[in-house]
Scaffold this motif. Structure first.
Motif, PDB file in Angstrom:
ATOM      1  N   GLN A 195       0.859  -1.147   0.027  1.00 18.98           N
ATOM      2  CA  GLN A 195       0.013  -0.080   0.057  1.00 18.98           C
ATOM      3  C   GLN A 195       0.784   1.022  -0.022  1.00 18.98           C
ATOM      4  O   GLN A 195       0.607   2.124  -0.730  1.00 18.98           O
ATOM      5  CB  GLN A 195      -0.701   0.037   1.261  1.00 18.98           C
ATOM      6  N   TRP A 221      -1.889  -0.053  -3.427  1.00 18.50           N
ATOM      7  CA  TRP A 221      -2.772  -1.074  -3.435  1.00 18.50           C
ATOM      8  C   TRP A 221      -3.509  -1.097  -2.260  1.00 18.50           C
ATOM      9  O   TRP A 221      -2.911  -1.101  -1.049  1.00 18.50           O
ATOM     10  CB  TRP A 221      -2.095  -2.214  -3.772  1.00 18.50           C
ATOM     11  N   PRO A 222      -4.825  -0.885  -2.313  1.00 17.67           N
ATOM     12  CA  PRO A 222      -5.506  -1.113  -0.712  1.00 17.67           C
ATOM     13  C   PRO A 222      -5.344  -2.438  -0.217  1.00 17.67           C
ATOM     14  O   PRO A 222      -5.250  -3.174  -0.619  1.00 17.67           O
ATOM     15  CB  PRO A 222      -7.134  -1.018  -1.375  1.00 17.67           C
ATOM     16  N   LYS A 247      -7.879  -4.911   0.301  1.00 13.21           N
ATOM     17  CA  LYS A 247      -8.340  -5.893  -0.734  1.00 13.21           C
ATOM     18  C   LYS A 247      -7.389  -6.741  -1.162  1.00 13.21           C
ATOM     19  O   LYS A 247      -7.395  -7.747  -1.653  1.00 13.21           O
ATOM     20  CB  LYS A 247      -8.825  -4.770  -2.097  1.00 13.21           C
ATOM     21  N   THR A 248      -6.139  -6.000  -1.028  1.00 13.74           N
ATOM     22  CA  THR A 248      -5.071  -7.070  -1.504  1.00 13.74           C
ATOM     23  C   THR A 248      -4.873  -8.108  -0.593  1.00 13.74           C
ATOM     24  O   THR A 248      -4.626  -9.313  -0.793  1.00 13.74           O
ATOM     25  CB  THR A 248      -3.595  -6.108  -1.149  1.00 13.74           C
ATOM     26  N   MET A 294      -7.292  -9.654   1.142  1.00 10.82           N
ATOM     27  CA  MET A 294      -8.506 -10.537   0.844  1.00 10.82           C
ATOM     28  C   MET A 294      -8.292 -11.216  -0.563  1.00 10.82           C
ATOM     29  O   MET A 294      -8.313 -12.430  -0.701  1.00 10.82           O
ATOM     30  CB  MET A 294      -9.676  -9.607   0.279  1.00 10.82           C
ATOM     31  N   VAL A 295      -7.250 -10.615  -1.372  1.00 12.63           N
ATOM     32  CA  VAL A 295      -6.973 -11.618  -2.679  1.00 12.63           C
ATOM     33  C   VAL A 295      -6.055 -12.649  -2.253  1.00 12.63           C
ATOM     34  O   VAL A 295      -6.071 -13.839  -2.847  1.00 12.63           O
ATOM     35  CB  VAL A 295      -6.405 -10.542  -3.611  1.00 12.63           C
TER      36      VAL A 295
END
Length: 208
Positions: free
Chosen positions: A150, A155-156, A159-160, A162-163
């Motif tokens: 981030q 990159w959030p 969300k990162t 979670m992926v």
């Protein structure tokens, strides 16, 4: 003239004792949660899930695998979180690795329902992580990496994370080839995150 003796203040000793019991309690909770999920063949997210996946695939000791894959993240933690946080995290990871190795020798579990292993194991891991967070440490891993990504790439972090968790869980589901175990692994991830979301809030641990 004698040199003055340097002694720790009573408050420093109390803080040290508080941190020691906190890290021991948190890592024991997390190790028990991992043991339950391991007995059910689950692969939750994070480095715990990655360590379990590598353990299933290679047969290597789970504690040793968890310790080894955390090593590269200490440098990131040092630059992002500071020396004290990294030192405590290294202690917590080492304790968790040791307890993960020791628990199967101390406890024999003949049978456990997969859903119970997912929920109870996930909640124990979440509770252990909360205790460890409370004492200025973590169990290392992906949360340090996503914060670094981030900072560097924008990159959030949520969300990162979670992926990456999804990729690890899907990798575990592909390896075991069992849709039910995949679903239970997802349930374990949900249990861990529910424990964190509903309890890890600013001001939650302030004295009344």
């Amino acid at each position: 003239m004698a040199a003055p003796r340097i002694t720790a203040s009573p408050s420093a000793w109390r803080r040290l004792q508080d941190d020691v019991q906190g890290l021991l309690t948190g890592t024991l909770f997390a190790a028990l949660g991992i043991y339950l999920m391991k007995c059910a063949g689950l692969v939750p997210g994070g480095l715990v899930g990655l360590a379990l996946l590598l353990h299933y695939a290679s047969g290597l000791d789970l504690g040793a695998v968890f310790f080894a894959i955390n090593a590269p993240f200490y440098l990131l933690a040092w630059t992002r979180m500071g020396r004290a946080f990294t030192f405590r995290t290294a202690i917590a990871v080492s304790l968790l690795s040791l307890l993960t190795w020791w628990l199967p020798q101390a406890v024999t579990l003949q049978q456990i329902d997969g859903a119970l292993a997912a929920v109870l194991g996930g909640l124990l891991c979440g509770a252990g992580m909360l205790i460890i967070f409370r004492h200025g440490a973590s169990l290392g891993g992906l949360n340090v990496l996503v914060l670094r990504l981030q900072d560097r790439l924008g990159w959030p972090a949520g969300k990162t994370q979670m992926v990456l968790d999804a990729l690890i869980v899907l990798g575990g589901g592909w390896y075991v080839g069992d849709a039910r175990r995949l679903a239970l692994s997802v349930l374990a991830v949900v249990a861990v995150n529910l424990a964190l979301v509903y309890n890890h809030r600013p001001g939650r641990y302030q004295p009344v």
